[in-house]
Motif scaffolding. Structure first.
Motif, PDB file in Angstrom:
ATOM      1  N   HIS A  28       0.838  -1.350  -0.032  1.00 38.13           N
ATOM      2  CA  HIS A  28      -0.087  -0.159   0.025  1.00 38.13           C
ATOM      3  C   HIS A  28       0.780   1.321   0.097  1.00 38.13           C
ATOM      4  CE1 HIS A  28      -3.833  -1.872   0.107  1.00 38.13           C
ATOM      5  NE2 HIS A  28      -3.273  -2.505   1.256  1.00 38.13           N
ATOM      6  N   ASP A  29       1.855   1.210   0.422  1.00 34.66           N
ATOM      7  CA  ASP A  29       2.943   2.406   0.455  1.00 34.66           C
ATOM      8  C   ASP A  29       3.383   2.705  -0.829  1.00 34.66           C
ATOM      9  OD1 ASP A  29       3.912   4.820   1.243  1.00 34.66           O
ATOM     10  OD2 ASP A  29       5.450   3.888   2.619  1.00 34.66           O
ATOM     11  N   THR A  30       2.872   3.145  -1.713  1.00 32.74           N
ATOM     12  CA  THR A  30       3.126   3.439  -3.202  1.00 32.74           C
ATOM     13  C   THR A  30       3.684   4.929  -3.003  1.00 32.74           C
ATOM     14  OG1 THR A  30       0.917   3.609  -3.880  1.00 32.74           O
ATOM     15  CG2 THR A  30       1.821   1.554  -4.150  1.00 32.74           C
ATOM     16  N   MET A  35      -2.215  -7.648  -3.654  1.00 29.91           N
ATOM     17  CA  MET A  35      -3.478  -7.549  -2.416  1.00 29.91           C
ATOM     18  C   MET A  35      -4.602  -8.329  -2.391  1.00 29.91           C
ATOM     19  SD  MET A  35      -2.795  -6.706   0.640  1.00 29.91           S
ATOM     20  CE  MET A  35      -3.721  -6.478   2.137  1.00 29.91           C
ATOM     21  N   ALA A  36      -5.175  -8.172  -3.635  1.00 32.52           N
ATOM     22  CA  ALA A  36      -6.521  -8.868  -3.872  1.00 32.52           C
ATOM     23  C   ALA A  36      -6.487 -10.423  -3.723  1.00 32.52           C
ATOM     24  CB  ALA A  36      -7.312  -8.261  -5.256  1.00 32.52           C
ATOM     25  N   ARG A  37      -5.445 -10.714  -4.625  1.00 31.64           N
ATOM     26  CA  ARG A  37      -4.968 -12.201  -4.477  1.00 31.64           C
ATOM     27  C   ARG A  37      -4.613 -12.653  -3.193  1.00 31.64           C
ATOM     28  NH1 ARG A  37      -2.574 -10.414  -9.267  1.00 31.64           N
ATOM     29  NH2 ARG A  37      -0.617 -10.649  -8.526  1.00 31.64           N
ATOM     30  N   TRP A  38      -3.870 -11.877  -2.387  1.00 26.88           N
ATOM     31  CA  TRP A  38      -3.597 -12.283  -0.975  1.00 26.88           C
ATOM     32  C   TRP A  38      -5.076 -12.564  -0.113  1.00 26.88           C
ATOM     33  CZ3 TRP A  38      -0.579 -14.622   1.902  1.00 26.88           C
ATOM     34  CH2 TRP A  38      -0.524 -14.410   3.388  1.00 26.88           C
ATOM     35  N   GLN A  39      -5.830 -11.593  -0.109  1.00 29.81           N
ATOM     36  CA  GLN A  39      -6.920 -11.744   0.454  1.00 29.81           C
ATOM     37  C   GLN A  39      -7.902 -12.701  -0.054  1.00 29.81           C
ATOM     38  OE1 GLN A  39      -8.404  -7.723  -0.151  1.00 29.81           O
ATOM     39  NE2 GLN A  39      -7.491  -6.996   1.859  1.00 29.81           N
ATOM     40  N   MET A  88       0.405  -3.890  -7.394  1.00 31.04           N
ATOM     41  CA  MET A  88       0.189  -3.914  -6.064  1.00 31.04           C
ATOM     42  C   MET A  88      -1.216  -4.351  -5.731  1.00 31.04           C
ATOM     43  SD  MET A  88       2.812  -3.786  -4.430  1.00 31.04           S
ATOM     44  CE  MET A  88       4.605  -3.289  -4.569  1.00 31.04           C
ATOM     45  N   ASP A  89      -2.083  -3.413  -6.213  1.00 33.68           N
ATOM     46  CA  ASP A  89      -3.487  -3.922  -6.043  1.00 33.68           C
ATOM     47  C   ASP A  89      -3.857  -5.175  -6.218  1.00 33.68           C
ATOM     48  OD1 ASP A  89      -4.164  -1.459  -5.000  1.00 33.68           O
ATOM     49  OD2 ASP A  89      -4.916  -0.747  -6.875  1.00 33.68           O
ATOM     50  N   GLY A  90      -3.488  -5.794  -7.450  1.00 30.45           N
ATOM     51  CA  GLY A  90      -3.736  -7.187  -7.982  1.00 30.45           C
ATOM     52  C   GLY A  90      -3.230  -8.137  -6.902  1.00 30.45           C
ATOM     53  N   GLU A 136       8.945   3.084 -16.464  1.00 33.04           N
ATOM     54  CA  GLU A 136       8.039   2.080 -17.000  1.00 33.04           C
ATOM     55  C   GLU A 136       7.751   0.811 -15.810  1.00 33.04           C
ATOM     56  OE1 GLU A 136       7.465  -1.267 -20.698  1.00 33.04           O
ATOM     57  OE2 GLU A 136       8.899   0.561 -20.830  1.00 33.04           O
ATOM     58  N   PHE A 137       9.143   0.274 -15.222  1.00 29.77           N
ATOM     59  CA  PHE A 137       8.982  -0.580 -14.245  1.00 29.77           C
ATOM     60  C   PHE A 137       8.248  -0.077 -13.008  1.00 29.77           C
ATOM     61  CE2 PHE A 137      10.774  -2.661 -10.613  1.00 29.77           C
ATOM     62  CZ  PHE A 137      10.258  -3.696 -10.577  1.00 29.77           C
ATOM     63  N   PHE A 138       8.438   0.853 -12.456  1.00 31.55           N
ATOM     64  CA  PHE A 138       7.963   1.350 -11.286  1.00 31.55           C
ATOM     65  C   PHE A 138       6.526   1.556 -11.511  1.00 31.55           C
ATOM     66  CE2 PHE A 138      12.178   1.482  -9.837  1.00 31.55           C
ATOM     67  CZ  PHE A 138      12.145   1.271  -8.348  1.00 31.55           C
ATOM     68  N   SER A 139       6.194   2.133 -12.715  1.00 30.80           N
ATOM     69  CA  SER A 139       4.632   2.100 -12.866  1.00 30.80           C
ATOM     70  C   SER A 139       3.980   0.848 -12.996  1.00 30.80           C
ATOM     71  CB  SER A 139       4.602   2.815 -14.274  1.00 30.80           C
ATOM     72  OG  SER A 139       4.915   4.196 -14.311  1.00 30.80           O
ATOM     73  N   PHE A 140       4.632  -0.111 -13.751  1.00 31.44           N
ATOM     74  CA  PHE A 140       3.986  -1.573 -13.792  1.00 31.44           C
ATOM     75  C   PHE A 140       3.785  -2.057 -12.393  1.00 31.44           C
ATOM     76  CE2 PHE A 140       5.099  -6.041 -13.456  1.00 31.44           C
ATOM     77  CZ  PHE A 140       4.220  -6.388 -14.413  1.00 31.44           C
ATOM     78  N   LEU A 141       4.871  -1.784 -11.576  1.00 28.30           N
ATOM     79  CA  LEU A 141       4.991  -2.390 -10.087  1.00 28.30           C
ATOM     80  C   LEU A 141       3.832  -1.685  -9.347  1.00 28.30           C
ATOM     81  CD1 LEU A 141       6.514  -4.055  -8.015  1.00 28.30           C
ATOM     82  CD2 LEU A 141       7.787  -2.035  -7.352  1.00 28.30           C
ATOM     83  N   ILE A 142       3.655  -0.190  -9.437  1.00 29.63           N
ATOM     84  CA  ILE A 142       2.617   0.148  -8.602  1.00 29.63           C
ATOM     85  C   ILE A 142       1.064  -0.445  -9.007  1.00 29.63           C
ATOM     86  CG2 ILE A 142       1.144   2.541  -8.507  1.00 29.63           C
ATOM     87  CD1 ILE A 142       4.047   3.724  -8.570  1.00 29.63           C
TER      88      ILE A 142
END
Length: 176
Positions: free
Chosen positions: A104-106, A151-155, A147-149, A138-144
């Motif tokens: 979450h700390d993006t 967290m959703a998969r973890w939950q 992150m939501d995906g 591009e890499f850091f944009s991809f990484l951000i």
């Protein structure tokens, strides 16, 4: 038996593990004493310790613990709680803190993306520096975006395992 934790309350294996985990965290860029303090609280069955307990467990000064705790609370790896009936504070490891920190700390990542984009404005267009900056942006944009995906998969994974989805505070922290 008292709630006061001492160095002797831990097994030799637990003390060795605290140092082992702290070394891993330190190698990843975390301050050494903060790593040791975090590992000690994490390993303790309660998941919370006072400053005096941490100092006794790690056999370090109160000042060293204070500096480490300040850093750990600043990055939200631990939280402070008042010890009921006392003016003392207890430091608590929320088992989800690292997960939240990573997923979450993006803000830092977003700032890096902006920094790389700004850098492309000052280097030679199409040059090697521009290519490096563009790739990092591009890499850091991809990484951000991922992150939501994550967290959703973890939950979803937790739900499939019959665990309630995590939010703050963790199940273990709520039990204290």
């Amino acid at each position: 038996m008292t709630d006061q934790v001492t160095h002797e309350d831990l097994t030799e294996a637990q003390r060795a593990y605290i140092e082992e985990l702290a070394a891993v965290m330190t190698a990843s860029g975390m301050p050494r004493m903060a790593s040791r303090v975090y590992a000690a609280i994490l390993v303790h069955e309660r998941g919370s310790m006072t400053s005096a307990e941490v100092a006794a467990t790690l056999q370090v000064s109160a000042a060293a613990v204070s500096t480490a705790v300040q850093w750990l609370t600043q990055v939200s790896m631990i939280t402070r709680r008042t010890v009921p009936g006392s003016r003392r504070e207890s430091y608590v490891v929320d088992s989800e803190s690292l997960i939240r920190l990573v997923t979450h700390d993006t803000n830092a990542l977003t700032a890096w993306v902006s920094g790389f984009a700004r850098g492309r404005d000052v280097v030679e267009p199409g040059g090697a520096a521009a290519d490096r900056l563009a790739e990092l942006e591009e890499f850091f944009s991809f990484l951000i975006g991922e992150m939501d995906g994550i967290m959703a998969r973890w939950q979803e994974r937790q739900a499939q395992a019959g665990q309630e989805p995590q939010s703050s505070p963790s199940r273990s922290a709520r039990k204290r």
